[in-house]
Design an enzyme around this catalytic site. Structure first.
Site, PDB file in Angstrom:
ATOM      1  N   LEU A 196       0.801  -1.224   0.000  1.00 13.54           N
ATOM      2  CA  LEU A 196       0.000   0.000   0.000  1.00 13.54           C
ATOM      3  C   LEU A 196       0.836   1.278   0.000  1.00 13.54           C
ATOM      4  O   LEU A 196       0.302   2.370   0.174  1.00 13.54           O
ATOM      5  CB  LEU A 196      -0.947  -0.017   1.203  1.00 13.54           C
ATOM      6  CG  LEU A 196      -1.843  -1.259   1.295  1.00 13.54           C
ATOM      7  CD1 LEU A 196      -2.686  -1.228   2.559  1.00 13.54           C
ATOM      8  CD2 LEU A 196      -2.699  -1.405   0.049  1.00 13.54           C
ATOM      9  N   CYS A 197       2.116   1.145  -0.214  1.00 12.44           N
ATOM     10  CA  CYS A 197       3.033   2.292  -0.206  1.00 12.44           C
ATOM     11  C   CYS A 197       2.969   3.036  -1.544  1.00 12.44           C
ATOM     12  O   CYS A 197       2.711   2.440  -2.590  1.00 12.44           O
ATOM     13  CB  CYS A 197       4.454   1.774   0.042  1.00 12.44           C
ATOM     14  SG  CYS A 197       5.718   3.064   0.074  1.00 12.44           S
ATOM     15  N   GLY A 198       3.234   4.310  -1.508  1.00 16.82           N
ATOM     16  CA  GLY A 198       3.291   5.110  -2.720  1.00 16.82           C
ATOM     17  C   GLY A 198       4.406   4.678  -3.659  1.00 16.82           C
ATOM     18  O   GLY A 198       4.370   4.991  -4.844  1.00 16.82           O
ATOM     19  N   ALA A 210       4.945   1.535  -4.338  1.00 21.13           N
ATOM     20  CA  ALA A 210       4.599   0.167  -4.752  1.00 21.13           C
ATOM     21  C   ALA A 210       4.772  -0.063  -6.251  1.00 21.13           C
ATOM     22  O   ALA A 210       4.954  -1.202  -6.679  1.00 21.13           O
ATOM     23  CB  ALA A 210       3.171  -0.185  -4.322  1.00 21.13           C
TER      24      ALA A 210
END
Length: 178
Positions: free
Chosen positions: A57-59, A61
């Site tokens: 869910l990280c930017g 990703a």
């Protein structure tokens, strides 16, 4: 003849002696596979290994696609790319199985992936404790990269903004590729 040092998760840190490792110390580590079983870095000796702490869910990703491209391009030449999902920064899905499904569906990932592990806080995986003792490097966010040479020694570490297929990483791995 070089002697290999094989360590289990329970003995990795004490075997390093007060948490400090010398450059010639290149222990092997086992990582739990998201598919069951485990990965043993001893199986990858003779090949460079890129270890990346990931979070679905990280930017950052989108770098999962880059990791897969590196795996597809340089894997046949010897480079191993290992994804290590972590929720240390509160951006991973609830289980390793969910993270694997997400990565497969969104990014077509087929490269080796561990179960969710601690990389920066809490009871960190022995590889990351060794990395800290060896180099002082601790992931400050998701998608930090560590490149190991074919003997398991640290060639370099990079933060989130350096892409897995970036010239810094590939350039450092290039001398070890077939």
């Amino acid at each position: 003849m070089k002697r290999r040092l094989f360590l289990s998760l329970a003995t990795a840190l004490p075997a390093l002696g007060l948490g400090r490792a010398r450059a010639q110390d290149a222990p092997s580590f086992t990582f739990p596979s998201v598919d069951g079983g485990e990965y043993d870095t001893a199986d990858w000796r003779g090949r460079p290994v890129l270890v990346v702490n990931t979070a679905s869910l990280c930017g950052f990703a989108g770098q999962l696609a880059d990791m897969q491209a590196v795996h597809d391009t340089y894997g046949p030449r010897g480079l191993v790319v290992l994804a290590v999902p972590s929720d240390d920064f509160n951006q991973e899905l609830a289980s390793g199985a969910e993270a694997k499904d997400y990565c497969e569906l969104q990014y077509g990932m087929t490269l080796p992936m561990t179960d969710i592990l601690h990389v920066a806080e809490g009871e960190v995986h022995p590889f990351y404790a060794w990395l800290r003792a060896q180099t002082g490097f601790v992931p400050q966010w998701n998608f930090n990269k560590v490149l190991l040479d074919p003997q398991g020694r640290v060639l370099g570490t990079w933060g989130s903004f350096v892409k897995p297929g970036g010239r810094q990483i590939i350039g450092a791995a290039q001398p070890y590729l077939s």
